[in-house]
Write a protein that holds these residues in place. Structure first.
Motif, PDB file in Angstrom:
ATOM      1  N   GLN A 189      33.120  58.466  32.131  1.00 50.41           N
ATOM      2  CA  GLN A 189      32.911  57.332  32.712  1.00 50.41           C
ATOM      3  C   GLN A 189      33.967  56.423  32.947  1.00 50.41           C
ATOM      4  O   GLN A 189      33.808  55.501  33.428  1.00 50.41           O
ATOM      5  CB  GLN A 189      32.800  56.923  30.602  1.00 50.41           C
ATOM      6  N   LEU A 190      35.214  56.576  32.307  1.00 51.85           N
ATOM      7  CA  LEU A 190      36.499  55.588  32.719  1.00 51.85           C
ATOM      8  C   LEU A 190      36.839  55.845  34.763  1.00 51.85           C
ATOM      9  O   LEU A 190      36.548  54.629  35.627  1.00 51.85           O
ATOM     10  CB  LEU A 190      37.401  56.046  32.274  1.00 51.85           C
ATOM     11  N   ARG A 191      36.087  57.204  35.195  1.00 51.15           N
ATOM     12  CA  ARG A 191      35.845  57.121  36.834  1.00 51.15           C
ATOM     13  C   ARG A 191      34.991  55.729  37.612  1.00 51.15           C
ATOM     14  O   ARG A 191      34.791  56.147  38.237  1.00 51.15           O
ATOM     15  CB  ARG A 191      35.530  58.389  37.156  1.00 51.15           C
ATOM     16  N   GLU A 192      33.695  56.070  36.824  1.00 53.76           N
ATOM     17  CA  GLU A 192      32.129  55.254  37.348  1.00 53.76           C
ATOM     18  C   GLU A 192      33.141  53.696  36.612  1.00 53.76           C
ATOM     19  O   GLU A 192      32.494  53.053  38.151  1.00 53.76           O
ATOM     20  CB  GLU A 192      31.369  55.445  35.951  1.00 53.76           C
ATOM     21  N   ASP A 193      33.562  53.100  36.077  1.00 47.22           N
ATOM     22  CA  ASP A 193      33.673  52.355  35.314  1.00 47.22           C
ATOM     23  C   ASP A 193      35.296  51.423  36.789  1.00 47.22           C
ATOM     24  O   ASP A 193      35.006  50.583  37.602  1.00 47.22           O
ATOM     25  CB  ASP A 193      34.685  52.149  34.629  1.00 47.22           C
ATOM     26  N   VAL A 194      35.782  52.546  37.667  1.00 44.75           N
ATOM     27  CA  VAL A 194      36.906  52.107  38.457  1.00 44.75           C
ATOM     28  C   VAL A 194      36.365  52.120  39.387  1.00 44.75           C
ATOM     29  O   VAL A 194      36.147  51.204  40.705  1.00 44.75           O
ATOM     30  CB  VAL A 194      38.002  53.070  38.441  1.00 44.75           C
ATOM     31  N   VAL A 195      34.885  53.030  39.765  1.00 42.27           N
ATOM     32  CA  VAL A 195      34.478  53.821  41.376  1.00 42.27           C
ATOM     33  C   VAL A 195      33.416  52.047  41.084  1.00 42.27           C
ATOM     34  O   VAL A 195      33.961  51.113  43.086  1.00 42.27           O
ATOM     35  CB  VAL A 195      33.621  54.607  41.142  1.00 42.27           C
ATOM     36  N   ARG A 196      32.864  51.395  40.465  1.00 37.89           N
ATOM     37  CA  ARG A 196      32.316  50.123  40.271  1.00 37.89           C
ATOM     38  C   ARG A 196      33.267  48.821  40.390  1.00 37.89           C
ATOM     39  O   ARG A 196      32.524  48.087  41.253  1.00 37.89           O
ATOM     40  CB  ARG A 196      31.371  49.254  38.916  1.00 37.89           C
ATOM     41  N   GLN A 197      34.544  48.685  40.404  1.00 36.67           N
ATOM     42  CA  GLN A 197      35.572  47.909  40.526  1.00 36.67           C
ATOM     43  C   GLN A 197      36.018  48.291  41.356  1.00 36.67           C
ATOM     44  O   GLN A 197      35.873  47.131  42.587  1.00 36.67           O
ATOM     45  CB  GLN A 197      36.751  48.437  39.630  1.00 36.67           C
ATOM     46  N   ALA A 198      36.054  48.832  41.992  1.00 34.66           N
ATOM     47  CA  ALA A 198      36.776  49.199  43.525  1.00 34.66           C
ATOM     48  C   ALA A 198      35.534  48.753  44.752  1.00 34.66           C
ATOM     49  O   ALA A 198      35.590  48.445  46.023  1.00 34.66           O
ATOM     50  CB  ALA A 198      36.836  50.785  43.672  1.00 34.66           C
ATOM     51  N   ILE A 199      34.440  49.212  44.404  1.00 34.16           N
ATOM     52  CA  ILE A 199      33.419  48.828  45.408  1.00 34.16           C
ATOM     53  C   ILE A 199      32.766  47.394  45.485  1.00 34.16           C
ATOM     54  O   ILE A 199      33.215  46.670  46.167  1.00 34.16           O
ATOM     55  CB  ILE A 199      32.147  49.864  44.950  1.00 34.16           C
ATOM     56  N   ALA A 200      33.091  46.508  44.198  1.00 40.22           N
ATOM     57  CA  ALA A 200      33.457  45.475  44.416  1.00 40.22           C
ATOM     58  C   ALA A 200      34.431  44.828  44.889  1.00 40.22           C
ATOM     59  O   ALA A 200      34.427  43.733  45.456  1.00 40.22           O
ATOM     60  CB  ALA A 200      33.457  44.489  42.760  1.00 40.22           C
ATOM     61  N   PHE A 201      35.778  45.125  44.899  1.00 38.18           N
ATOM     62  CA  PHE A 201      37.052  45.306  45.515  1.00 38.18           C
ATOM     63  C   PHE A 201      36.232  44.804  47.305  1.00 38.18           C
ATOM     64  O   PHE A 201      36.849  43.632  47.898  1.00 38.18           O
ATOM     65  CB  PHE A 201      37.883  45.728  45.250  1.00 38.18           C
ATOM     66  N   VAL A 202      36.114  45.663  47.289  1.00 39.08           N
ATOM     67  CA  VAL A 202      35.322  46.458  49.345  1.00 39.08           C
ATOM     68  C   VAL A 202      34.375  45.290  49.635  1.00 39.08           C
ATOM     69  O   VAL A 202      34.850  44.342  50.549  1.00 39.08           O
ATOM     70  CB  VAL A 202      35.011  47.942  49.158  1.00 39.08           C
ATOM     71  N   ILE A 203      33.771  44.905  48.540  1.00 38.08           N
ATOM     72  CA  ILE A 203      32.424  43.784  49.198  1.00 38.08           C
ATOM     73  C   ILE A 203      32.965  42.338  49.086  1.00 38.08           C
ATOM     74  O   ILE A 203      32.459  41.757  50.082  1.00 38.08           O
ATOM     75  CB  ILE A 203      31.383  44.139  48.434  1.00 38.08           C
ATOM     76  N   SER A 204      33.762  41.711  48.255  1.00 37.07           N
ATOM     77  CA  SER A 204      34.304  40.799  48.961  1.00 37.07           C
ATOM     78  C   SER A 204      35.586  40.976  49.745  1.00 37.07           C
ATOM     79  O   SER A 204      35.523  40.212  50.332  1.00 37.07           O
ATOM     80  CB  SER A 204      35.551  40.806  47.202  1.00 37.07           C
ATOM     81  N   ALA A 205      36.175  41.923  50.266  1.00 31.38           N
ATOM     82  CA  ALA A 205      37.341  42.227  51.329  1.00 31.38           C
ATOM     83  C   ALA A 205      36.558  41.976  52.560  1.00 31.38           C
ATOM     84  O   ALA A 205      36.761  41.121  53.430  1.00 31.38           O
ATOM     85  CB  ALA A 205      37.854  42.798  51.413  1.00 31.38           C
TER      86      ALA A 205
END
Length: 228
Positions: A189-205
């Motif tokens: 579950q922690l990995r899935e949360d980190v993936v969502r956070q990182a994808i949001a970061f990529v989209i923002s960049a």
């Protein structure tokens, strides 16, 4: 005795028999100024081939304006921040890669390294690259100064908030994965949360890069009364 040099500067042949019009037809779209410069080159160096090449070089440098207008040409942004965009793509690919059973630690390590590479570029190269573009935007169109300030604020958000947050999350995920050893379900579950956070970061960049390119083009190309 050296062969007699052809005195006609318009006869840009490669040694074969050719008429001036035949040679210039290949470049009939070039300006009179380019032709004059090419003719001068023949007089100076006596090299028709070099003159021929000069047409291509000067033509590439001469701004091309739409018919009937005099719209200025903006510098290209095609190749700006290519390494950064590639690093974002690599991070996204790492995030999308499925986790093979027994290889959670390898997955986290790879994704974290990809994120760190993005972070290095974001903190080392991007500030100066963006600052240069912002200066040129405002110089070309001072009315876009407020937009540039918004872009600067987004830069600070990415570097000082979003990057810091996703980097910390990857560090925590790595620590938890090492602690879990073979019990990968504990960190799923922690990995899935980190993936969502990182994808949001990529989209923002990526959104930021697109926004900068949009306002850069707007500064140079928006209609200010020039002909179409």
């Amino acid at each position: 005795m050296n062969p007699e040099r052809n005195p006609d500067p318009l006869l840009l042949s490669d040694g074969n028999s050719a008429t001036p019009s035949a040679d210039w037809n290949e470049h009939e779209h070039v300006s009179d100024q380019i032709q004059i410069e090419a003719q001068k080159l023949v007089h100076l160096v006596g090299s028709p081939e070099l003159a021929r090449k000069s047409i291509d070089v000067v033509e590439q440098r001469e701004p091309q304006s739409p018919a009937g207008g005099s719209r200025p040409t903006a510098p290209t942004t095609k190749d700006r921040n290519t390494e950064f965009l590639m690093a974002l793509q690599n991070l996204e690919t790492s995030l999308a890669t499925p986790v093979v059973s027994g290889e959670m630690l390898e997955w986290v390590t790879t994704a974290r390294l990809a994120c760190e590479h993005v972070g290095v570029l974001l903190l080392r190269d991007i500030p100066s690259a963006h600052a240069n573009l912002y200066i040129r935007i405002v110089e070309a169109d001072p009315e876009l100064n407020s937009r540039v300030e918004q872009l600067r604020a987004a830069d600070r958000q990415l570097a000082l908030v979003d990057l810091v947050g996703v980097t910390a999350s990857f560090r925590n995920l790595l620590d938890q994965t090492r602690s879990a050893e073979q019990d990968e379900a504990r960190v799923r579950q922690l990995r899935e949360d980190v993936v969502r956070q990182a994808i949001a970061f990529v989209i923002s960049a990526r959104t930021q890069e697109t926004a900068i390119g949009t306002w850069f083009s707007e500064a140079f190309y928006r209609d200010r009364g020039f002909g179409d």
